[in-house]
Design a protein around this motif. Structure first.
Motif, PDB file in Angstrom:
ATOM      1  N   TRP A 124      -8.580  -0.811   2.176  1.00  0.00           N
ATOM      2  CA  TRP A 124      -9.118  -0.363   0.912  1.00  0.00           C
ATOM      3  C   TRP A 124      -9.385   1.146   0.923  1.00  0.00           C
ATOM      4  O   TRP A 124      -9.438   1.797  -0.096  1.00  0.00           O
ATOM      5  CB  TRP A 124     -10.401  -1.119   0.615  1.00  0.00           C
ATOM      6  CG  TRP A 124     -10.893  -0.982  -0.783  1.00  0.00           C
ATOM      7  CD1 TRP A 124     -10.526  -0.049  -1.712  1.00  0.00           C
ATOM      8  CD2 TRP A 124     -11.827  -1.818  -1.439  1.00  0.00           C
ATOM      9  NE1 TRP A 124     -11.194  -0.255  -2.886  1.00  0.00           N
ATOM     10  CE2 TRP A 124     -12.006  -1.346  -2.747  1.00  0.00           C
ATOM     11  CE3 TRP A 124     -12.557  -2.920  -1.046  1.00  0.00           C
ATOM     12  CZ2 TRP A 124     -12.856  -1.929  -3.663  1.00  0.00           C
ATOM     13  CZ3 TRP A 124     -13.407  -3.502  -1.964  1.00  0.00           C
ATOM     14  CH2 TRP A 124     -13.548  -3.026  -3.247  1.00  0.00           C
ATOM     15  N   SER A 162      -0.482  -7.728  -5.983  1.00  0.00           N
ATOM     16  CA  SER A 162      -1.639  -8.370  -5.350  1.00  0.00           C
ATOM     17  C   SER A 162      -1.120  -9.232  -4.202  1.00  0.00           C
ATOM     18  O   SER A 162       0.018  -9.698  -4.228  1.00  0.00           O
ATOM     19  CB  SER A 162      -2.437  -9.213  -6.345  1.00  0.00           C
ATOM     20  OG  SER A 162      -1.674 -10.301  -6.799  1.00  0.00           O
ATOM     21  N   ASP A 188       2.798   1.915  -2.262  1.00  0.00           N
ATOM     22  CA  ASP A 188       2.804   2.234  -3.693  1.00  0.00           C
ATOM     23  C   ASP A 188       1.416   2.569  -4.217  1.00  0.00           C
ATOM     24  O   ASP A 188       1.235   2.772  -5.412  1.00  0.00           O
ATOM     25  CB  ASP A 188       3.360   1.053  -4.501  1.00  0.00           C
ATOM     26  CG  ASP A 188       4.845   0.848  -4.260  1.00  0.00           C
ATOM     27  OD1 ASP A 188       5.563   1.861  -4.088  1.00  0.00           O
ATOM     28  OD2 ASP A 188       5.290  -0.311  -4.228  1.00  0.00           O
ATOM     29  N   GLY A 189       0.431   2.597  -3.347  1.00  0.00           N
ATOM     30  CA  GLY A 189      -0.930   2.932  -3.741  1.00  0.00           C
ATOM     31  C   GLY A 189      -1.933   2.153  -2.922  1.00  0.00           C
ATOM     32  O   GLY A 189      -1.651   1.051  -2.442  1.00  0.00           O
ATOM     33  N   ALA A 190      -3.108   2.743  -2.772  1.00  0.00           N
ATOM     34  CA  ALA A 190      -4.166   2.115  -1.979  1.00  0.00           C
ATOM     35  C   ALA A 190      -4.663   0.829  -2.646  1.00  0.00           C
ATOM     36  O   ALA A 190      -4.539   0.655  -3.855  1.00  0.00           O
ATOM     37  CB  ALA A 190      -5.329   3.092  -1.821  1.00  0.00           C
ATOM     38  N   ILE A 191      -5.234  -0.031  -1.836  1.00  0.00           N
ATOM     39  CA  ILE A 191      -5.875  -1.238  -2.362  1.00  0.00           C
ATOM     40  C   ILE A 191      -7.058  -0.785  -3.211  1.00  0.00           C
ATOM     41  O   ILE A 191      -7.882   0.012  -2.769  1.00  0.00           O
ATOM     42  CB  ILE A 191      -6.334  -2.163  -1.221  1.00  0.00           C
ATOM     43  CG1 ILE A 191      -5.124  -2.661  -0.424  1.00  0.00           C
ATOM     44  CG2 ILE A 191      -7.165  -3.319  -1.753  1.00  0.00           C
ATOM     45  CD1 ILE A 191      -4.103  -3.438  -1.215  1.00  0.00           C
ATOM     46  N   GLU A 192      -7.136  -1.285  -4.419  1.00  0.00           N
ATOM     47  CA  GLU A 192      -8.176  -0.882  -5.360  1.00  0.00           C
ATOM     48  C   GLU A 192      -9.186  -1.985  -5.648  1.00  0.00           C
ATOM     49  O   GLU A 192     -10.246  -1.715  -6.205  1.00  0.00           O
ATOM     50  CB  GLU A 192      -7.528  -0.435  -6.667  1.00  0.00           C
ATOM     51  CG  GLU A 192      -6.605   0.755  -6.470  1.00  0.00           C
ATOM     52  CD  GLU A 192      -5.731   1.040  -7.675  1.00  0.00           C
ATOM     53  OE1 GLU A 192      -5.709   0.229  -8.625  1.00  0.00           O
ATOM     54  OE2 GLU A 192      -5.068   2.084  -7.670  1.00  0.00           O
ATOM     55  N   ASN A 204      -3.625  -3.645  -5.891  1.00  0.00           N
ATOM     56  CA  ASN A 204      -3.569  -2.293  -6.429  1.00  0.00           C
ATOM     57  C   ASN A 204      -2.853  -2.396  -7.779  1.00  0.00           C
ATOM     58  O   ASN A 204      -2.632  -3.508  -8.271  1.00  0.00           O
ATOM     59  CB  ASN A 204      -2.896  -1.311  -5.458  1.00  0.00           C
ATOM     60  CG  ASN A 204      -1.441  -1.635  -5.162  1.00  0.00           C
ATOM     61  OD1 ASN A 204      -0.788  -2.385  -5.879  1.00  0.00           O
ATOM     62  ND2 ASN A 204      -0.933  -1.072  -4.077  1.00  0.00           N
ATOM     63  N   HIS A 205      -2.473  -1.284  -8.367  1.00  0.00           N
ATOM     64  CA  HIS A 205      -1.833  -1.323  -9.690  1.00  0.00           C
ATOM     65  C   HIS A 205      -0.428  -1.921  -9.658  1.00  0.00           C
ATOM     66  O   HIS A 205       0.124  -2.237 -10.710  1.00  0.00           O
ATOM     67  CB  HIS A 205      -1.787   0.083 -10.283  1.00  0.00           C
ATOM     68  CG  HIS A 205      -3.033   0.465 -11.003  1.00  0.00           C
ATOM     69  ND1 HIS A 205      -4.292   0.303 -10.471  1.00  0.00           N
ATOM     70  CD2 HIS A 205      -3.229   0.981 -12.236  1.00  0.00           C
ATOM     71  CE1 HIS A 205      -5.196   0.721 -11.328  1.00  0.00           C
ATOM     72  NE2 HIS A 205      -4.582   1.140 -12.409  1.00  0.00           N
ATOM     73  N   HIS A 206       0.148  -2.097  -8.479  1.00  0.00           N
ATOM     74  CA  HIS A 206       1.520  -2.558  -8.373  1.00  0.00           C
ATOM     75  C   HIS A 206       1.668  -4.014  -7.947  1.00  0.00           C
ATOM     76  O   HIS A 206       2.674  -4.639  -8.263  1.00  0.00           O
ATOM     77  CB  HIS A 206       2.294  -1.670  -7.396  1.00  0.00           C
ATOM     78  CG  HIS A 206       2.305  -0.240  -7.812  1.00  0.00           C
ATOM     79  ND1 HIS A 206       3.141   0.244  -8.780  1.00  0.00           N
ATOM     80  CD2 HIS A 206       1.552   0.805  -7.415  1.00  0.00           C
ATOM     81  CE1 HIS A 206       2.913   1.527  -8.963  1.00  0.00           C
ATOM     82  NE2 HIS A 206       1.945   1.900  -8.136  1.00  0.00           N
ATOM     83  N   THR A 257       0.808  -1.227   0.000  1.00  0.00           N
ATOM     84  CA  THR A 257       0.000   0.000   0.000  1.00  0.00           C
ATOM     85  C   THR A 257       0.839   1.275   0.000  1.00  0.00           C
ATOM     86  O   THR A 257       0.312   2.339  -0.275  1.00  0.00           O
ATOM     87  CB  THR A 257      -0.985   0.023   1.185  1.00  0.00           C
ATOM     88  OG1 THR A 257      -0.264  -0.151   2.406  1.00  0.00           O
ATOM     89  CG2 THR A 257      -2.032  -1.065   1.036  1.00  0.00           C
TER      90      THR A 257
END
Length: 124
Positions: free
Chosen positions: A123, A69, A18-22, A65-67, A16
């Motif tokens: 999330w 799983s 690197d970015g929030a859970i999407e 996320n985009h980076h 996370t």
């Protein structure tokens, strides 16, 4: 359901940053098998092969996320033929509390568990 795996607790903050859970991803994964003695093996659809074959099937819940799983829940599907066969269960050590559940029922249990242990907060 067993507590949240230690490795998942460690990995989630790494993912996370690197970015929030999407997304939450539910998947049933076929594991091809040659024999019939591994727990849950039966002639069923195996996505990995694209056809029906002897395989085990696992239902998983992953956060993504985009980076990356991260699988956070994993359960082997136990077909009716296995769930109702006391001899096979005893030979392979399947606990009595494990009963037949459909794959959607397993997935819903995993989602409920994830909410109970606070994964919904990852999330947001």
């Amino acid at each position: 359901m067993i507590g949240w795996p230690r490795c998942a607790r460690w990995c989630l903050p790494q993912i996370t940053r690197d970015g929030a859970i999407e997304a939450w991803i539910i998947d049933d994964t076929g594991i091809p098998k040659k024999g019939r003695h591994s727990v849950g093996v039966s002639h069923q659809y195996c996505g990995q092969l694209g056809k029906q074959a002897n395989c085990q099937v696992a239902v998983t819940l992953s956060l993504a996320n985009h980076h990356a799983s991260l699988p956070v829940a994993y359960r082997l599907y136990l077909p009716n033929g296995w769930a109702d066969d006391d001899d096979r269960r005893a030979k392979t050590g399947v606990p009595e509390e494990i009963t037949f559940k459909t794959k959607p029922q397993i997935a819903l249990e995993q989602i409920r568990w994830a909410c109970e242990v606070g994964l919904l907060a990852a999330w947001r």
